[in-house]
Design a protein around this motif. Structure first.
Motif, PDB file in Angstrom:
ATOM      1  N   LYS B 200      88.789  26.581  27.612  1.00 56.34           N
ATOM      2  CA  LYS B 200      89.787  27.628  26.921  1.00 56.34           C
ATOM      3  C   LYS B 200      90.018  28.761  27.820  1.00 56.34           C
ATOM      4  O   LYS B 200      91.144  29.363  27.889  1.00 56.34           O
ATOM      5  CB  LYS B 200      88.784  27.828  25.795  1.00 56.34           C
ATOM      6  CG  LYS B 200      89.117  26.901  24.412  1.00 56.34           C
ATOM      7  CD  LYS B 200      88.829  27.421  23.283  1.00 56.34           C
ATOM      8  CE  LYS B 200      87.327  27.315  22.836  1.00 56.34           C
ATOM      9  NZ  LYS B 200      87.034  27.947  21.673  1.00 56.34           N
ATOM     10  N   LEU B 201      88.962  29.336  28.215  1.00 53.63           N
ATOM     11  CA  LEU B 201      89.025  30.448  29.174  1.00 53.63           C
ATOM     12  C   LEU B 201      90.076  30.439  30.258  1.00 53.63           C
ATOM     13  O   LEU B 201      90.857  31.157  30.504  1.00 53.63           O
ATOM     14  CB  LEU B 201      87.837  31.058  29.625  1.00 53.63           C
ATOM     15  CG  LEU B 201      87.511  32.498  29.940  1.00 53.63           C
ATOM     16  CD1 LEU B 201      87.765  33.467  28.995  1.00 53.63           C
ATOM     17  CD2 LEU B 201      86.037  32.592  30.694  1.00 53.63           C
ATOM     18  N   SER B 202      89.823  29.193  30.899  1.00 53.49           N
ATOM     19  CA  SER B 202      90.976  28.503  31.807  1.00 53.49           C
ATOM     20  C   SER B 202      92.058  28.827  31.363  1.00 53.49           C
ATOM     21  O   SER B 202      93.242  29.208  32.120  1.00 53.49           O
ATOM     22  CB  SER B 202      90.355  27.520  32.666  1.00 53.49           C
ATOM     23  OG  SER B 202      91.220  26.907  33.294  1.00 53.49           O
ATOM     24  N   TYR B 203      92.525  27.884  30.406  1.00 56.37           N
ATOM     25  CA  TYR B 203      93.878  27.947  29.700  1.00 56.37           C
ATOM     26  C   TYR B 203      94.237  29.398  29.610  1.00 56.37           C
ATOM     27  O   TYR B 203      95.652  29.545  29.609  1.00 56.37           O
ATOM     28  CB  TYR B 203      93.555  27.270  28.459  1.00 56.37           C
ATOM     29  CG  TYR B 203      94.957  27.281  27.758  1.00 56.37           C
ATOM     30  CD1 TYR B 203      96.024  26.418  28.270  1.00 56.37           C
ATOM     31  CD2 TYR B 203      95.314  28.267  26.714  1.00 56.37           C
ATOM     32  CE1 TYR B 203      97.338  26.472  27.499  1.00 56.37           C
ATOM     33  CE2 TYR B 203      96.565  28.214  26.115  1.00 56.37           C
ATOM     34  CZ  TYR B 203      97.393  27.453  26.561  1.00 56.37           C
ATOM     35  OH  TYR B 203      98.886  27.652  25.862  1.00 56.37           O
ATOM     36  N   ASN B 204      93.564  30.261  28.734  1.00 59.02           N
ATOM     37  CA  ASN B 204      94.157  31.560  28.677  1.00 59.02           C
ATOM     38  C   ASN B 204      94.278  32.449  29.710  1.00 59.02           C
ATOM     39  O   ASN B 204      95.329  33.324  29.822  1.00 59.02           O
ATOM     40  CB  ASN B 204      93.092  32.117  27.300  1.00 59.02           C
ATOM     41  CG  ASN B 204      93.240  31.615  26.145  1.00 59.02           C
ATOM     42  OD1 ASN B 204      94.310  31.333  25.756  1.00 59.02           O
ATOM     43  ND2 ASN B 204      92.193  31.513  25.517  1.00 59.02           N
ATOM     44  N   ILE B 205      93.725  32.236  30.839  1.00 56.05           N
ATOM     45  CA  ILE B 205      93.967  33.021  32.048  1.00 56.05           C
ATOM     46  C   ILE B 205      95.517  32.438  32.432  1.00 56.05           C
ATOM     47  O   ILE B 205      96.419  33.453  32.922  1.00 56.05           O
ATOM     48  CB  ILE B 205      93.145  32.645  33.160  1.00 56.05           C
ATOM     49  CG1 ILE B 205      91.813  33.344  32.891  1.00 56.05           C
ATOM     50  CG2 ILE B 205      93.556  33.191  34.577  1.00 56.05           C
ATOM     51  CD1 ILE B 205      90.713  32.929  33.782  1.00 56.05           C
ATOM     52  N   THR B 206      95.624  31.058  32.530  1.00 55.00           N
ATOM     53  CA  THR B 206      97.063  30.669  33.111  1.00 55.00           C
ATOM     54  C   THR B 206      98.008  30.862  32.070  1.00 55.00           C
ATOM     55  O   THR B 206      99.095  31.600  32.596  1.00 55.00           O
ATOM     56  CB  THR B 206      96.782  29.171  33.105  1.00 55.00           C
ATOM     57  OG1 THR B 206      95.779  28.689  33.678  1.00 55.00           O
ATOM     58  CG2 THR B 206      97.926  28.740  33.832  1.00 55.00           C
ATOM     59  N   ARG B 207      97.894  31.036  30.832  1.00 57.15           N
ATOM     60  CA  ARG B 207      98.788  31.295  29.642  1.00 57.15           C
ATOM     61  C   ARG B 207      99.354  32.832  29.830  1.00 57.15           C
ATOM     62  O   ARG B 207     100.578  33.187  29.710  1.00 57.15           O
ATOM     63  CB  ARG B 207      98.107  31.123  28.233  1.00 57.15           C
ATOM     64  CG  ARG B 207      99.264  31.378  27.453  1.00 57.15           C
ATOM     65  CD  ARG B 207      98.605  31.866  25.980  1.00 57.15           C
ATOM     66  NE  ARG B 207      97.849  32.932  26.479  1.00 57.15           N
ATOM     67  CZ  ARG B 207      97.212  33.669  25.669  1.00 57.15           C
ATOM     68  NH1 ARG B 207      97.648  33.701  24.272  1.00 57.15           N
ATOM     69  NH2 ARG B 207      96.220  34.679  25.859  1.00 57.15           N
ATOM     70  N   PHE B 208      98.289  33.632  30.312  1.00 56.33           N
ATOM     71  CA  PHE B 208      98.835  35.231  30.243  1.00 56.33           C
ATOM     72  C   PHE B 208      99.705  35.228  31.713  1.00 56.33           C
ATOM     73  O   PHE B 208     100.306  36.000  31.739  1.00 56.33           O
ATOM     74  CB  PHE B 208      97.495  35.990  30.562  1.00 56.33           C
ATOM     75  CG  PHE B 208      97.867  37.284  30.427  1.00 56.33           C
ATOM     76  CD1 PHE B 208      98.545  38.233  29.451  1.00 56.33           C
ATOM     77  CD2 PHE B 208      97.301  38.183  31.689  1.00 56.33           C
ATOM     78  CE1 PHE B 208      98.762  39.366  29.440  1.00 56.33           C
ATOM     79  CE2 PHE B 208      98.029  39.370  31.811  1.00 56.33           C
ATOM     80  CZ  PHE B 208      98.470  40.108  30.641  1.00 56.33           C
ATOM     81  N   GLU B 209      99.142  34.487  32.825  1.00 58.60           N
ATOM     82  CA  GLU B 209      99.783  34.838  34.089  1.00 58.60           C
ATOM     83  C   GLU B 209     101.329  34.270  33.864  1.00 58.60           C
ATOM     84  O   GLU B 209     102.177  34.923  34.353  1.00 58.60           O
ATOM     85  CB  GLU B 209      99.029  34.112  34.954  1.00 58.60           C
ATOM     86  CG  GLU B 209      97.850  34.669  35.531  1.00 58.60           C
ATOM     87  CD  GLU B 209      97.018  34.087  36.502  1.00 58.60           C
ATOM     88  OE1 GLU B 209      97.334  32.880  36.827  1.00 58.60           O
ATOM     89  OE2 GLU B 209      96.195  34.713  37.168  1.00 58.60           O
ATOM     90  N   LYS B 210     101.558  33.250  33.138  1.00 55.53           N
ATOM     91  CA  LYS B 210     102.801  32.756  32.927  1.00 55.53           C
ATOM     92  C   LYS B 210     103.682  33.721  32.159  1.00 55.53           C
ATOM     93  O   LYS B 210     104.722  34.090  32.572  1.00 55.53           O
ATOM     94  CB  LYS B 210     102.759  31.390  32.058  1.00 55.53           C
ATOM     95  CG  LYS B 210     102.740  30.188  32.828  1.00 55.53           C
ATOM     96  CD  LYS B 210     102.903  28.808  32.183  1.00 55.53           C
ATOM     97  CE  LYS B 210     102.479  27.603  32.815  1.00 55.53           C
ATOM     98  NZ  LYS B 210     101.969  26.730  32.185  1.00 55.53           N
ATOM     99  N   GLU B 211     102.994  34.163  31.183  1.00 60.87           N
ATOM    100  CA  GLU B 211     103.734  35.070  29.980  1.00 60.87           C
ATOM    101  C   GLU B 211     104.334  36.219  30.908  1.00 60.87           C
ATOM    102  O   GLU B 211     105.281  37.133  30.647  1.00 60.87           O
ATOM    103  CB  GLU B 211     103.089  35.595  28.985  1.00 60.87           C
ATOM    104  CG  GLU B 211     102.674  34.977  27.733  1.00 60.87           C
ATOM    105  CD  GLU B 211     101.722  35.353  26.922  1.00 60.87           C
ATOM    106  OE1 GLU B 211     101.371  36.654  26.995  1.00 60.87           O
ATOM    107  OE2 GLU B 211     101.216  34.640  25.995  1.00 60.87           O
TER     108      GLU B 211
END
Lengths: 213, 213
Positions: B200-211
DNA sequence: TAGATTGTTAATCGATTAACAATC
DNA sequence: TAGATTGTTAATCGATTAACAATC
């Protein structure tokens, strides 16, 4: 191209899908329908299809989902194709246990450094990783491109250490300390509050005993 | 007297209330309003009042909530006034880390036994608790009135061990193995899937970078 | 083509938030 | 009594489930 926000409820289910699909893949299963997966995982087929469709169409009408493809795609969504560099702050029992856990490495979570306030631990090796004193934290993070800080220290020290981690630019904190961190927008925090988890267990034991009476 | 079912969403929040109220109590705060608590905990006052009212009226109009009383009552709801006897199955790094963690004892979770398949560990002491061989599991559970089994073993062994625990009548399993257990109704399971949490942490890191882009 | 199963819209359910009357 | 704040009802929001048309 508008990226829609995915709810944390959905995100929370992805690792479990990922795990089941990995197992099916290892068993040599080639394709699976939402209905079949539903039966195995004990969730509704409708939820499975809704969840997957948040990320685009992974399936094919009349056929179902290709297990290997779906596994890979969910892995990508979760960022499993990327590597993350970690430091663990707190080389006590829990910190050492995490450092010793090989499965994280297999998933691309590389433990690069171990830190502890207690200088009598300095130099001790945990799976080949030396424990370092806290003064070296900042330099180490910058030099080793650390992504994620892991906090396995008592709650008293957690907030100041989290601020130091954030200042060095870590993107995320995996927090085992029993305290809520206050980090700037964009720094991800995932809490693992073990005693909270035990309390829920305790509640549910009592609740069930009451229901029986 | 009809006991209404409390949703797991509410239960999941109780330990956090309990923690904040404990801190307020220690700081000598006598009373608190839902609004004030709302500000401190970053949840809505409305949710706080709704949550507490699931269990009856703990407050007083025009006054707020008495911190000590509320703390005690939530503790009772969570079963913090009761003692639970635990066995840990799997005396590896994680099992040892949990056995060493004193805070569970303070909360009434008493670690009575430690078990491991690897007989070369038999007799090793962890915080005074000897590691026992798996054959002794059943007798030990019955003789020591064990409530809760903790699984800190690799996923391969988890399901058979969970069945043995259930057969001896444990009321709950705290499961750190990365596999879903299948237990009879009435046996409580609380999963701590650390790698899911990291994903989940990994997903949220990527998501934020995309945003950001 | 017929059957199967997805992708997606609509309906339902549950949880959260807002509002306010009750009452300390 | 007046002010504050709960307990509780009503409104809103979001997540889950059901239904079905699209399509492989």
């Amino acid at each position: 191209m508008e990226e829609k926000e995915i709810s944390q409820a959905v995100i929370g289910r992805l690792p479990r899908y990922f795990r089941y699909l990995g197992e099916l893949k290892d068993q040599g299963v080639e394709r699976i329908s939402s209905q079949e997966l539903s039966r195995i995982m004990h969730v509704t087929a409708s939820q499975i299809r809704q969840d997957f469709n948040n990320f685009g169409g992974f399936g094919q009408q009349g056929y179902g989902y290709n297990v290997e493809y779906l596994y890979t795609e969910i892995g990508k969504i979760l960022g499993m194709h990327k590597k993350h560099n970690l430091v663990i702050v707190g080389a006590g029992h829990l910190g050492q246990a995490l450092a010793n856990y090989m499965n994280f490495e297999r998933r691309g979570f590389l433990i690069k450094g171990l830190f502890d306030q207690d200088t009598s631990l300095t130099g001790m090796l945990v799976r080949g990783i030396p424990v370092r004193p806290m003064e070296e934290l900042e330099n180490f993070i910058l030099e080793n491109e650390i992504d994620i800080g892991v906090l396995t220290i008592p709650k008293e020290g957690a907030i100041p250490v989290s601020k130091r981690l954030v200042k060095c630019g870590v993107k995320a904190i995996w927090n085992f300390a029993h305290v809520d961190l206050d980090v700037p927008e964009g720094v991800q925090v995932e809490n693992v509050h073990l005693s909270d988890s035990l309390m829920k267990l305790s509640y549910n034991i009592t609740r069930f005993e009451k229901e029986q009476r």
